[in-house]
Design a protein around this motif. Structure first.
Motif, PDB file in Angstrom:
ATOM      1  N   ASP A 171       0.847  -1.189   0.000  1.00  0.00           N
ATOM      2  CA  ASP A 171       0.000   0.000   0.000  1.00  0.00           C
ATOM      3  C   ASP A 171       0.886   1.242   0.000  1.00  0.00           C
ATOM      4  OD1 ASP A 171       0.829   0.520   2.670  1.00  0.00           O
ATOM      5  OD2 ASP A 171      -0.896  -0.518   3.491  1.00  0.00           O
ATOM      6  N   LYS A 172       0.261   2.403  -0.044  1.00  0.00           N
ATOM      7  CA  LYS A 172       1.039   3.641  -0.165  1.00  0.00           C
ATOM      8  C   LYS A 172       1.924   3.912   1.047  1.00  0.00           C
ATOM      9  CE  LYS A 172      -2.453   6.964   1.384  1.00  0.00           C
ATOM     10  NZ  LYS A 172      -3.209   8.157   0.979  1.00  0.00           N
ATOM     11  N   ASN A 173       1.581   3.349   2.200  1.00  0.00           N
ATOM     12  CA  ASN A 173       2.397   3.560   3.391  1.00  0.00           C
ATOM     13  C   ASN A 173       3.639   2.676   3.422  1.00  0.00           C
ATOM     14  OD1 ASN A 173       0.707   5.563   4.387  1.00  0.00           O
ATOM     15  ND2 ASN A 173      -0.632   4.070   5.354  1.00  0.00           N
ATOM     16  N   HIS A 174       3.774   1.794   2.444  1.00  0.00           N
ATOM     17  CA  HIS A 174       4.955   0.937   2.337  1.00  0.00           C
ATOM     18  C   HIS A 174       5.863   1.347   1.172  1.00  0.00           C
ATOM     19  CE1 HIS A 174       2.657  -1.515   5.135  1.00  0.00           C
ATOM     20  NE2 HIS A 174       3.786  -2.149   5.399  1.00  0.00           N
ATOM     21  N   ILE A 175       5.587   2.512   0.588  1.00  0.00           N
ATOM     22  CA  ILE A 175       6.439   2.991  -0.501  1.00  0.00           C
ATOM     23  C   ILE A 175       7.793   3.385   0.080  1.00  0.00           C
ATOM     24  CG2 ILE A 175       6.781   4.776  -2.253  1.00  0.00           C
ATOM     25  CD1 ILE A 175       3.742   4.874  -2.581  1.00  0.00           C
ATOM     26  N   LEU A 176       8.836   2.840  -0.514  1.00  0.00           N
ATOM     27  CA  LEU A 176      10.204   3.147  -0.095  1.00  0.00           C
ATOM     28  C   LEU A 176      10.753   4.357  -0.833  1.00  0.00           C
ATOM     29  CD1 LEU A 176      11.537  -0.520  -0.157  1.00  0.00           C
ATOM     30  CD2 LEU A 176      10.742   0.779   1.844  1.00  0.00           C
ATOM     31  N   SER A 177      10.494   4.396  -2.150  1.00  0.00           N
ATOM     32  CA  SER A 177      10.977   5.520  -2.944  1.00  0.00           C
ATOM     33  C   SER A 177      10.068   5.750  -4.140  1.00  0.00           C
ATOM     34  CB  SER A 177      12.415   5.292  -3.414  1.00  0.00           C
ATOM     35  OG  SER A 177      12.465   4.259  -4.364  1.00  0.00           O
ATOM     36  N   ALA A 178      10.094   6.986  -4.600  1.00  0.00           N
ATOM     37  CA  ALA A 178       9.344   7.372  -5.791  1.00  0.00           C
ATOM     38  C   ALA A 178      10.222   8.285  -6.630  1.00  0.00           C
ATOM     39  CB  ALA A 178       8.056   8.089  -5.412  1.00  0.00           C
ATOM     40  N   THR A 179      10.185   8.056  -7.930  1.00  0.00           N
ATOM     41  CA  THR A 179      10.841   8.956  -8.870  1.00  0.00           C
ATOM     42  C   THR A 179       9.745   9.585  -9.704  1.00  0.00           C
ATOM     43  OG1 THR A 179      12.784   7.524  -8.934  1.00  0.00           O
ATOM     44  CG2 THR A 179      12.569   9.167 -10.686  1.00  0.00           C
ATOM     45  N   ILE A 180       9.716  10.899  -9.703  1.00  0.00           N
ATOM     46  CA  ILE A 180       8.662  11.639 -10.386  1.00  0.00           C
ATOM     47  C   ILE A 180       9.291  12.428 -11.531  1.00  0.00           C
ATOM     48  CG2 ILE A 180       6.853  13.383 -10.143  1.00  0.00           C
ATOM     49  CD1 ILE A 180       6.832  12.658  -7.114  1.00  0.00           C
ATOM     50  N   TYR A 181       8.704  12.255 -12.702  1.00  0.00           N
ATOM     51  CA  TYR A 181       9.137  12.971 -13.898  1.00  0.00           C
ATOM     52  C   TYR A 181       8.025  13.954 -14.263  1.00  0.00           C
ATOM     53  CZ  TYR A 181      12.054   8.822 -14.037  1.00  0.00           C
ATOM     54  OH  TYR A 181      12.919   7.804 -13.707  1.00  0.00           O
TER      55      TYR A 181
END
Length: 114
Positions: free
Chosen positions: A55-65
């Motif tokens: 789920d969203k609370n387990h996101i470790l990293s995000a790369t946004i373009y």
């Protein structure tokens, strides 16, 4: 260690799982303005994460373009409302030429399974 690939197209997989970590390919939505596209992409991310045991609370990293850094604040306003305090992932955001003219944002996510 097993690597599982899901929803492959011959070119890429939508999700790859390795060692209880999910790797989501770049997610996009090409309708609307930056806020609408960002909200749609984050909703899509939540659906995929839930489908594969995270789920969203387990996101470790995000790369946004983002297509244009002039739209950075609009993207951030949606992102900030979506991310829960205390569960902020590591994040990078860069301006990029997009694959299609009407794409304004693309987000790639790495998340731990629950």
């Amino acid at each position: 260690m097993e690597i599982k690939r899901f929803e492959g197209t011959g070119r890429m997989s939508k999700v790859v799982e390795h060692n209880n970590t999910l790797y989501l390919s770049g997610l996009t939505n090409d309708e609307g303005d930056m806020k609408e596209q960002t909200a749609a992409v984050l909703a899509k991310a939540e659906t995929i994460l839930n489908q594969y045991g995270s789920d969203k609370n387990h996101i470790l990293s995000a790369t946004i373009y983002v297509k244009d850094m002039a739209l950075f604040a609009d993207m951030n306003s949606v992102w900030d409302a979506w991310v829960e305090n205390g569960n902020e992932p590591a994040r990078a955001c860069v301006e990029a030429n997009m694959a299609r003219e009407n794409l304004l944002v693309e987000i790639s996510i790495v998340a731990a399974k629950k």
